[in-house]
Design a protein around this motif. Structure first.
Motif, PDB file in Angstrom:
ATOM      1  N   ARG A  99      28.349  43.949  37.108  1.00  0.00           N
ATOM      2  CA  ARG A  99      28.720  43.273  38.427  1.00  0.00           C
ATOM      3  C   ARG A  99      29.138  41.690  38.291  1.00  0.00           C
ATOM      4  O   ARG A  99      30.107  41.078  38.661  1.00  0.00           O
ATOM      5  CB  ARG A  99      27.664  43.111  39.529  1.00  0.00           C
ATOM      6  N   SER A 100      28.106  41.115  37.346  1.00  0.00           N
ATOM      7  CA  SER A 100      28.595  39.722  37.034  1.00  0.00           C
ATOM      8  C   SER A 100      29.634  39.571  36.378  1.00  0.00           C
ATOM      9  O   SER A 100      30.345  38.658  36.253  1.00  0.00           O
ATOM     10  CB  SER A 100      27.158  39.221  36.391  1.00  0.00           C
ATOM     11  N   ARG A 101      30.065  40.632  35.232  1.00  0.00           N
ATOM     12  CA  ARG A 101      31.205  40.406  34.420  1.00  0.00           C
ATOM     13  C   ARG A 101      32.269  40.699  35.325  1.00  0.00           C
ATOM     14  O   ARG A 101      33.434  39.914  35.093  1.00  0.00           O
ATOM     15  CB  ARG A 101      30.904  41.345  33.278  1.00  0.00           C
ATOM     16  N   ILE A 102      32.332  41.452  36.208  1.00  0.00           N
ATOM     17  CA  ILE A 102      33.375  41.523  37.224  1.00  0.00           C
ATOM     18  C   ILE A 102      33.631  40.267  38.042  1.00  0.00           C
ATOM     19  O   ILE A 102      35.064  40.008  38.056  1.00  0.00           O
ATOM     20  CB  ILE A 102      32.962  42.943  38.173  1.00  0.00           C
ATOM     21  N   LEU A 103      32.973  39.771  38.457  1.00  0.00           N
ATOM     22  CA  LEU A 103      33.057  38.625  39.120  1.00  0.00           C
ATOM     23  C   LEU A 103      33.629  37.382  38.411  1.00  0.00           C
ATOM     24  O   LEU A 103      34.161  36.600  38.895  1.00  0.00           O
ATOM     25  CB  LEU A 103      31.750  38.068  40.062  1.00  0.00           C
ATOM     26  N   HIS A 104      33.238  37.437  37.152  1.00  0.00           N
ATOM     27  CA  HIS A 104      33.670  36.272  36.318  1.00  0.00           C
ATOM     28  C   HIS A 104      34.692  36.872  35.078  1.00  0.00           C
ATOM     29  O   HIS A 104      34.651  36.182  33.796  1.00  0.00           O
ATOM     30  CB  HIS A 104      32.305  35.848  35.412  1.00  0.00           C
ATOM     31  N   LEU A 105      35.313  37.908  35.460  1.00  0.00           N
ATOM     32  CA  LEU A 105      36.272  38.552  34.392  1.00  0.00           C
ATOM     33  C   LEU A 105      37.490  37.628  34.118  1.00  0.00           C
ATOM     34  O   LEU A 105      38.063  36.963  34.937  1.00  0.00           O
ATOM     35  CB  LEU A 105      36.725  39.912  35.054  1.00  0.00           C
ATOM     36  N   GLN A 106      37.659  37.548  32.831  1.00  0.00           N
ATOM     37  CA  GLN A 106      38.973  36.744  32.337  1.00  0.00           C
ATOM     38  C   GLN A 106      39.992  37.869  32.069  1.00  0.00           C
ATOM     39  O   GLN A 106      39.670  39.154  31.373  1.00  0.00           O
ATOM     40  CB  GLN A 106      38.597  36.019  31.022  1.00  0.00           C
ATOM     41  N   PRO A 107      41.213  38.013  32.104  1.00  0.00           N
ATOM     42  CA  PRO A 107      42.188  39.050  31.714  1.00  0.00           C
ATOM     43  C   PRO A 107      41.954  39.704  30.377  1.00  0.00           C
ATOM     44  O   PRO A 107      42.156  40.915  30.309  1.00  0.00           O
ATOM     45  CB  PRO A 107      43.343  38.247  31.950  1.00  0.00           C
ATOM     46  N   ARG A 108      41.689  38.883  29.322  1.00  0.00           N
ATOM     47  CA  ARG A 108      41.431  39.275  27.867  1.00  0.00           C
ATOM     48  C   ARG A 108      40.330  40.314  27.775  1.00  0.00           C
ATOM     49  O   ARG A 108      40.047  41.059  27.052  1.00  0.00           O
ATOM     50  CB  ARG A 108      41.327  38.232  27.104  1.00  0.00           C
ATOM     51  N   GLU A 109      39.264  40.375  28.758  1.00  0.00           N
ATOM     52  CA  GLU A 109      38.102  40.997  28.707  1.00  0.00           C
ATOM     53  C   GLU A 109      38.315  42.268  29.525  1.00  0.00           C
ATOM     54  O   GLU A 109      37.356  42.996  29.533  1.00  0.00           O
ATOM     55  CB  GLU A 109      36.966  40.198  29.376  1.00  0.00           C
ATOM     56  N   PHE A 110      39.405  42.744  30.149  1.00  0.00           N
ATOM     57  CA  PHE A 110      39.554  43.656  31.224  1.00  0.00           C
ATOM     58  C   PHE A 110      39.265  45.323  30.467  1.00  0.00           C
ATOM     59  O   PHE A 110      38.696  45.780  30.906  1.00  0.00           O
ATOM     60  CB  PHE A 110      40.775  43.823  31.760  1.00  0.00           C
TER      61      PHE A 110
END
Length: 345
Positions: free
Chosen positions: A11-22
């Motif tokens: 959940r935390s990663r979704i909210l702080h997602l950068q395009p390269r991390e998708f």
């Protein structure tokens, strides 16, 4: 790590997602849902797929959207749903249901997606012309717009059921006395067409530089289905604007895509569209396969963390020239006409 711990991290990663991390995050969510979502786990096993061997997005199995009509889609040991969204449908159709277990995540994502496309909501007056949706208590679109209207913190923002005259007076007032904010007139397709054909003077909006007309799609059986291009030509002429903006969303998704004209959609950060071969649902592409190549739309929606993030829709589309952009071309012949968007061949 426990299921709760994994979910919290995702959940935390979704909210702080950068395009390269998708891609990496999508694969991690796939393995999480393949393990903790009973229905999706059974579906993946039925296909003979080992989640640990899936290394790219095109190898992920996408759950047919029809399962939202027959099952409560749930990942993990989540609390009772805060809201149950239900598709509008037409008489005789089975409605889709989407159980929302984390309203905070949905609100944060939808707000972030809109603002990345259009800027801060507190710089807008939002006028929502959604008559059919307001007559229901479980519309995801109304839920999202209630949140947007609240965030806009404008005394002029609000919903309009059948009072189009009052809405137009509000727009005129804001156009004649601009206050630095933009005016977003967002409406379901049939209501915008009704307004366009009402013999009212609407072209004053085209002369204002701060008015955006946004079509959310949907005839809902009220009018004859038309090509999106036909609808937008009618609306552009009536409102005197160069482009009609559009939103791509549905009951089964918690992320949105937006078009700022020409029908070219850009997905939110938490969303990715892939295309599958029309006659082979397991042949999937995630890149531009040519302007004329049309396929079934598969959506990765990371916002669906507590349901299923990998949805095989009944929409047809093609990729745009820019990375991850897409056009919606129509619907499969044997699918229900969805009330949330205008998607007609």
């Amino acid at each position: 790590m426990s299921q709760d711990g994994i979910r919290s991290s995702l959940r935390s990663r979704i909210l702080h997602l950068q395009p390269r991390e998708f891609d990496v995050l999508a694969l991690d969510i796939f393995r999480y849902q393949a393990r903790f979502n009973p229905l999706y786990s059974e579906y993946v096993q039925h296909l003979g797929i080992n989640p640990e061997t899936v290394g790219k997005l095109t190898q992920i199995p996408f759950l047919p959207i029809q399962f939202f009509k027959s099952h409560e889609i749930r990942t993990g040991d989540v609390p009772a749903a805060e809201v149950i969204f239900q598709s509008s449908g037409t008489t005789g159709q089975v409605a889709s249901r989407h159980f929302l277990y984390d309203a905070g995540l949905y609100k944060d994502l939808s707000l972030s997606i809109f603002e990345k496309h259009y800027g801060p909501l507190n710089q807008y007056h939002i006028l929502a012309l959604l008559p059919s949706y307001l007559e229901r208590s479980n519309s995801s679109l109304v839920y999202m717009m209630q949140h947007f209207i609240s965030c806009s913190d404008s005394p002029f923002s609000g919903f309009y059921l059948h009072n189009a005259e009052e809405m137009l007076e509000t727009v005129k007032r804001l156009v004649l006395a601009p206050d630095g904010r933009k005016i977003l007139l967002l409406g379901v397709t049939f209501a915008l067409l009704d307004l366009a054909e009402s013999n009212r003077d609407l072209r004053f909006m085209g002369n204002a530089k701060n008015v955006i007309i946004m079509d959310t799609g949907g005839m809902k059986g009220r009018r004859e289905e038309l090509l999106r291009e036909e609808v937008h030509d009618i609306l552009c002429d009536a409102f005197g604007v160069q482009e009609i903006h559009s939103e791509y969303g549905m009951t089964e998704l918690l992320s949105q895509g937006y078009s700022q004209g020409g029908g070219l959609f850009r997905p939110g950060t938490s969303m990715r569209v892939l295309l599958r071969e029309v006659n082979d649902p397991f042949s999937i592409s995630d890149h531009n396969v040519g302007k004329s190549k049309t396929g079934g739309i598969n959506v990765i929606d990371l916002g669906n963390l507590d349901t299923c993030s990998f949805i095989e829709t009944q929409d047809l589309g093609r990729f745009g020239k820019e990375d991850h952009t897409f056009y919606v071309m129509g619907r499969f012949d044997n699918s229900d006409i969805r009330g949330c968007n205008l998607m007609v061949l």
